[in-house]
Design an enzyme around this catalytic site. Structure first.
Site, PDB file in Angstrom:
ATOM      1  N   CYS A 200     -27.373  16.764  14.853  1.00 37.57           N
ATOM      2  CA  CYS A 200     -28.322  15.735  14.447  1.00 37.57           C
ATOM      3  C   CYS A 200     -29.701  16.177  14.906  1.00 37.57           C
ATOM      4  O   CYS A 200     -29.953  16.297  16.111  1.00 37.57           O
ATOM      5  CB  CYS A 200     -27.966  14.381  15.040  1.00 37.57           C
ATOM      6  SG  CYS A 200     -29.196  13.101  14.672  1.00 37.57           S
TER       7      CYS A 200
ATOM      8  N   HIS B 255     -24.484  18.528   3.339  1.00 36.90           N
ATOM      9  CA  HIS B 255     -25.398  17.614   2.645  1.00 36.90           C
ATOM     10  C   HIS B 255     -25.337  17.839   1.148  1.00 36.90           C
ATOM     11  O   HIS B 255     -25.143  18.961   0.677  1.00 36.90           O
ATOM     12  CB  HIS B 255     -26.839  17.824   3.116  1.00 36.90           C
ATOM     13  CG  HIS B 255     -27.061  17.433   4.541  1.00 36.90           C
ATOM     14  ND1 HIS B 255     -27.498  16.182   4.909  1.00 36.90           N
ATOM     15  CD2 HIS B 255     -26.884  18.134   5.689  1.00 36.90           C
ATOM     16  CE1 HIS B 255     -27.577  16.133   6.233  1.00 36.90           C
ATOM     17  NE2 HIS B 255     -27.211  17.300   6.725  1.00 36.90           N
TER      18      HIS B 255
ATOM     19  N   GLU C   7     -25.786   8.471   5.471  1.00 32.14           N
ATOM     20  CA  GLU C   7     -25.184   9.407   6.419  1.00 32.14           C
ATOM     21  C   GLU C   7     -23.679   9.221   6.494  1.00 32.14           C
ATOM     22  O   GLU C   7     -23.180   8.090   6.557  1.00 32.14           O
ATOM     23  CB  GLU C   7     -25.795   9.230   7.814  1.00 32.14           C
ATOM     24  CG  GLU C   7     -27.204   9.775   7.931  1.00 32.14           C
ATOM     25  CD  GLU C   7     -27.586  10.036   9.370  1.00 32.14           C
ATOM     26  OE1 GLU C   7     -26.873  10.813  10.048  1.00 32.14           O
ATOM     27  OE2 GLU C   7     -28.598   9.474   9.815  1.00 32.14           O
TER      28      GLU C   7
ATOM     29  N   CYS D 243     -32.819  11.094   8.781  1.00 35.13           N
ATOM     30  CA  CYS D 243     -31.802  12.087   9.131  1.00 35.13           C
ATOM     31  C   CYS D 243     -32.496  13.437   9.225  1.00 35.13           C
ATOM     32  O   CYS D 243     -33.043  13.928   8.233  1.00 35.13           O
ATOM     33  CB  CYS D 243     -30.700  12.113   8.078  1.00 35.13           C
ATOM     34  SG  CYS D 243     -29.443  13.388   8.362  1.00 35.13           S
TER      35      CYS D 243
ATOM     36  N   GLY E 127     -30.718  16.091   7.257  1.00 34.59           N
ATOM     37  CA  GLY E 127     -30.904  15.736   5.858  1.00 34.59           C
ATOM     38  C   GLY E 127     -32.293  16.085   5.360  1.00 34.59           C
ATOM     39  O   GLY E 127     -32.470  16.519   4.212  1.00 34.59           O
TER      40      GLY E 127
END
Length: 271
Positions: free
Chosen positions: A75, A153, A202, A211, A214
């Site tokens: 993350c 993703h 998510e 994100c 992301g």
């Protein structure tokens, strides 16, 4: 027997997690606690739980548990928050910190001003598994780009992001048969040169304010498809991140802020 676990609530661009220094407060059953503590009305309220620990390969380690208890590999927003936490809580005096994650060692560059961490730049590594992906869900057909930033993703560019019902389409794409391990979903709209508006669903948490991985995946997908250059501002519901995909090293660099919201403690009743 009762014991106290101290925590810190932090967010990066609105992506909020509960942070616990497990060097002082060991955590058992983090999957269960992440579900309980992340609940917005009966718990602390967050997108998940982040554990800061030791590592024999880096300065510190990071483990991330989503709001549904599933463990994430990486993350970006959480890693920036950890950089701020480590420096401002006195766990390190370094402005370059290595972080051991399930997707490898990440390098954090802390930008300090007047003793406080203003922004953090994270080496997010090389993108992988990039390919065009036609997909259908809810009777709608899309063409997306899959990108792995240590976690998977699917980035879909649209003309107007306001036309997307993310609450409806997000879970369908996350759990699509094409992705047996589920996937994070980003819808993105190119605004102008160097700026992209993005919203995210998510994996394991649903709609979140931002994100980091992301944002990196979106910037990479935009560069791959000729929609932007290699440096982009990704504007999300909770704030913006600057993403640069370095042509020489192929590494993606993410820069953004981190905010300490509040400190608290949980009283645990151990059996």
């Amino acid at each position: 027997m009762t014991r106290v676990i101290k925590f810190t609530k932090m967010h990066g661009a609105g992506n909020d997690y509960i942070y616990v220094n497990t060097l002082k407060y060991p955590i058992e059953s983090p999957e269960k606690l992440s579900v309980e503590w992340s609940a917005p009305h009966t718990g602390i309220g967050s997108d998940g739980l982040v554990l800061i620990g030791s590592s024999d390969k880096a300065d510190f380690s990071m483990r991330i548990f989503n709001a549904d208890g599933s463990e994430a590999k990486m993350c970006g927003n959480a890693s920036r928050c950890i950089g701020k936490y480590l420096y401002e809580c006195g766990l390190t005096s370094q402005t370059a910190v290595t972080l051991d994650t399930l997707s490898g060692i990440k390098i954090l560059k802390l930008h300090v001003e007047d003793g406080k961490v203003n922004t953090v730049t994270v080496d997010m590594g090389r993108p992988a598994d990039m390919k065009e992906q036609p997909i259908e869900a809810n009777g709608q057909k899309f063409t997306g780009t899959t990108v792995s930033m240590g976690n998977p993703h699917l980035v879909i560019f649209v003309e107007d992001i306001k036309d997307i019902n993310l609450e409806s389409i997000g879970p369908k794409l996350e759990n699509h048969p094409l992705f047996p391990d589920r996937i994070n979903v980003e819808f993105a709209q190119v605004l102008e040169e160097g700026k992209i508006r993005m919203r995210v669903w998510e994996r394991g948490s649903g709609i979140t304010q931002a994100c980091g991985t992301g944002a990196c995946a979106t910037a990479v997908a935009a560069a791959l498809t000729g929609k932007s250059g290699r440096k982009t501002d990704i504007i999300m519901d909770g704030g913006s991140l600057t993403i640069e995909w370095d042509e020489k090293t192929d590494h993606v660099w993410m820069t953004g802020g981190a905010v300490r919201v509040f400190d608290g403690e949980v009283i645990m009743n151990d059996e």
